[in-house]
Write a protein that holds these residues in place. Structure first.
Motif, PDB file in Angstrom:
ATOM      1  N   GLN A 192      18.192   9.170  -6.905  1.00  0.00           N
ATOM      2  CA  GLN A 192      19.005   9.317  -8.125  1.00  0.00           C
ATOM      3  C   GLN A 192      18.166   9.033  -9.375  1.00  0.00           C
ATOM      4  O   GLN A 192      18.646   8.466 -10.345  1.00  0.00           O
ATOM      5  N   GLU A 193      16.898   9.439  -9.347  1.00  0.00           N
ATOM      6  CA  GLU A 193      15.930   9.022 -10.375  1.00  0.00           C
ATOM      7  C   GLU A 193      16.315   9.382 -11.804  1.00  0.00           C
ATOM      8  O   GLU A 193      15.891   8.728 -12.738  1.00  0.00           O
ATOM      9  N   LYS A 194      17.152  10.414 -11.990  1.00  0.00           N
ATOM     10  CA  LYS A 194      17.509  10.832 -13.352  1.00  0.00           C
ATOM     11  C   LYS A 194      18.730  10.080 -13.891  1.00  0.00           C
ATOM     12  O   LYS A 194      19.112  10.265 -15.039  1.00  0.00           O
ATOM     13  N   CYS A 195      19.331   9.230 -13.082  1.00  0.00           N
ATOM     14  CA  CYS A 195      20.543   8.524 -13.497  1.00  0.00           C
ATOM     15  C   CYS A 195      20.206   7.197 -14.190  1.00  0.00           C
ATOM     16  O   CYS A 195      19.311   6.483 -13.763  1.00  0.00           O
ATOM     17  N   GLU A 196      20.969   6.912 -15.236  1.00  0.00           N
ATOM     18  CA  GLU A 196      20.787   5.644 -15.948  1.00  0.00           C
ATOM     19  C   GLU A 196      21.463   4.492 -15.194  1.00  0.00           C
ATOM     20  O   GLU A 196      20.973   3.376 -15.170  1.00  0.00           O
ATOM     21  N   ILE A 197      22.610   4.818 -14.579  1.00  0.00           N
ATOM     22  CA  ILE A 197      23.370   3.822 -13.817  1.00  0.00           C
ATOM     23  C   ILE A 197      23.759   4.437 -12.475  1.00  0.00           C
ATOM     24  O   ILE A 197      24.170   5.597 -12.414  1.00  0.00           O
ATOM     25  N   VAL A 198      23.611   3.666 -11.392  1.00  0.00           N
ATOM     26  CA  VAL A 198      24.102   4.073 -10.072  1.00  0.00           C
ATOM     27  C   VAL A 198      24.944   2.936  -9.500  1.00  0.00           C
ATOM     28  O   VAL A 198      24.815   1.787  -9.926  1.00  0.00           O
ATOM     29  N   GLY A 199      25.799   3.274  -8.538  1.00  0.00           N
ATOM     30  CA  GLY A 199      26.682   2.255  -7.985  1.00  0.00           C
ATOM     31  C   GLY A 199      26.675   2.202  -6.472  1.00  0.00           C
ATOM     32  O   GLY A 199      26.225   3.118  -5.791  1.00  0.00           O
ATOM     33  N   MET A 200      27.166   1.093  -5.965  1.00  0.00           N
ATOM     34  CA  MET A 200      27.417   0.909  -4.530  1.00  0.00           C
ATOM     35  C   MET A 200      28.842   0.365  -4.396  1.00  0.00           C
ATOM     36  O   MET A 200      29.213  -0.567  -5.099  1.00  0.00           O
ATOM     37  N   GLU A 201      29.613   0.972  -3.503  1.00  0.00           N
ATOM     38  CA  GLU A 201      30.946   0.441  -3.195  1.00  0.00           C
ATOM     39  C   GLU A 201      30.875  -0.271  -1.850  1.00  0.00           C
ATOM     40  O   GLU A 201      30.403   0.296  -0.875  1.00  0.00           O
ATOM     41  N   SER A 202      31.320  -1.534  -1.811  1.00  0.00           N
ATOM     42  CA  SER A 202      31.298  -2.282  -0.555  1.00  0.00           C
ATOM     43  C   SER A 202      32.435  -3.303  -0.526  1.00  0.00           C
ATOM     44  O   SER A 202      32.548  -4.139  -1.419  1.00  0.00           O
ATOM     45  N   ALA A 203      33.237  -3.234   0.534  1.00  0.00           N
ATOM     46  CA  ALA A 203      34.321  -4.204   0.710  1.00  0.00           C
ATOM     47  C   ALA A 203      33.762  -5.585   1.044  1.00  0.00           C
ATOM     48  O   ALA A 203      34.360  -6.611   0.703  1.00  0.00           O
ATOM     49  N   ILE A 204      32.600  -5.612   1.721  1.00  0.00           N
ATOM     50  CA  ILE A 204      32.021  -6.883   2.174  1.00  0.00           C
ATOM     51  C   ILE A 204      30.691  -7.161   1.474  1.00  0.00           C
ATOM     52  O   ILE A 204      29.735  -7.617   2.090  1.00  0.00           O
TER      53      ILE A 204
END
Length: 198
Positions: A101-113
């Motif tokens: 995702q090198e062109k993204c300023e912000i990336v996310g991770m979704e995790s319940a745990i």
């Protein structure tokens, strides 16, 4: 690049918040879904699970969930054992995904745990999705077709919401009253302004 995590208890609306972030051009890695994928596709995980539980842990190339579940629920130490096989691979997979995702300023991770798995160390900031417990129960019952008792048992097995809230950098209140987009816009602006870089 700023890496954020989205976490929260069952029925809090994590996936919906992740969807809204994706609409804001912030890609989100779903750690729970990817863990399921890796459990079947990753040769290292397959090898370790077979060594631990025998060939029957996979049937027709797919994970034998009842067999794994019976092992997990027979002893709390077994949960730690299985997690020690799966979580490092998920962490590595997330790192590889982030690099793409090198062109993204912000990336996310979704995790319940997120905290239980130690994934908070892979991100710069954590967003906790908070909703009143009775609303969470209603949502989970509707979504999963589960009984109130089943949902309450799952909530009791998760880390306490207040503990997650205390550890998180930001809280999004998803109570059906407060608007979500303005809350997310404020967080994103704050992230960009303060540069939550490790």
């Amino acid at each position: 690049m700023i890496k954020i995590a989205v976490t929260g208890g069952i029925g809090s609306g994590k996936s919906y918040i992740s969807h809204l972030l994706e609409n804001m051009h912030i890609p989100v890695y779903n750690a729970d879904n990817e863990a399921k994928r890796l459990t079947t596709s990753d040769a290292g995980i397959r090898g370790e699970l077979i060594a631990l539980l025998g060939e029957d842990v996979y049937k027709d190339g797919l994970l034998n969930k009842p067999l794994l579940a019976s092992y997990l629920f027979s002893d709390p130490a077994h949960v730690l054992q299985i997690n020690s096989i799966i979580h490092p691979r998920v962490r590595k997979d997330f790192t590889v995904w982030v690099e793409r995702q090198e062109k993204c300023e912000i990336v996310g991770m979704e995790s319940a745990i997120l905290y239980e798995a130690g994934f908070q160390d892979t991100v710069d900031a954590v967003i906790m999705v908070y909703a009143p417990v009775e609303l969470r129960i209603q949502r989970a019952m509707y979504r999963d077709g589960a009984s109130e008792e089943q949902v309450r048992a799952r909530i009791a097995a998760q880390m306490d919401d207040e503990e997650k809230r205390r550890r998180a950098d930001f809280t999004v209140v998803n109570d059906g009253v407060q608007l979500l987009i303005p809350q997310l816009n404020r967080i994103v602006e704050q992230l960009k302004t303060e540069k939550f870089i490790l």
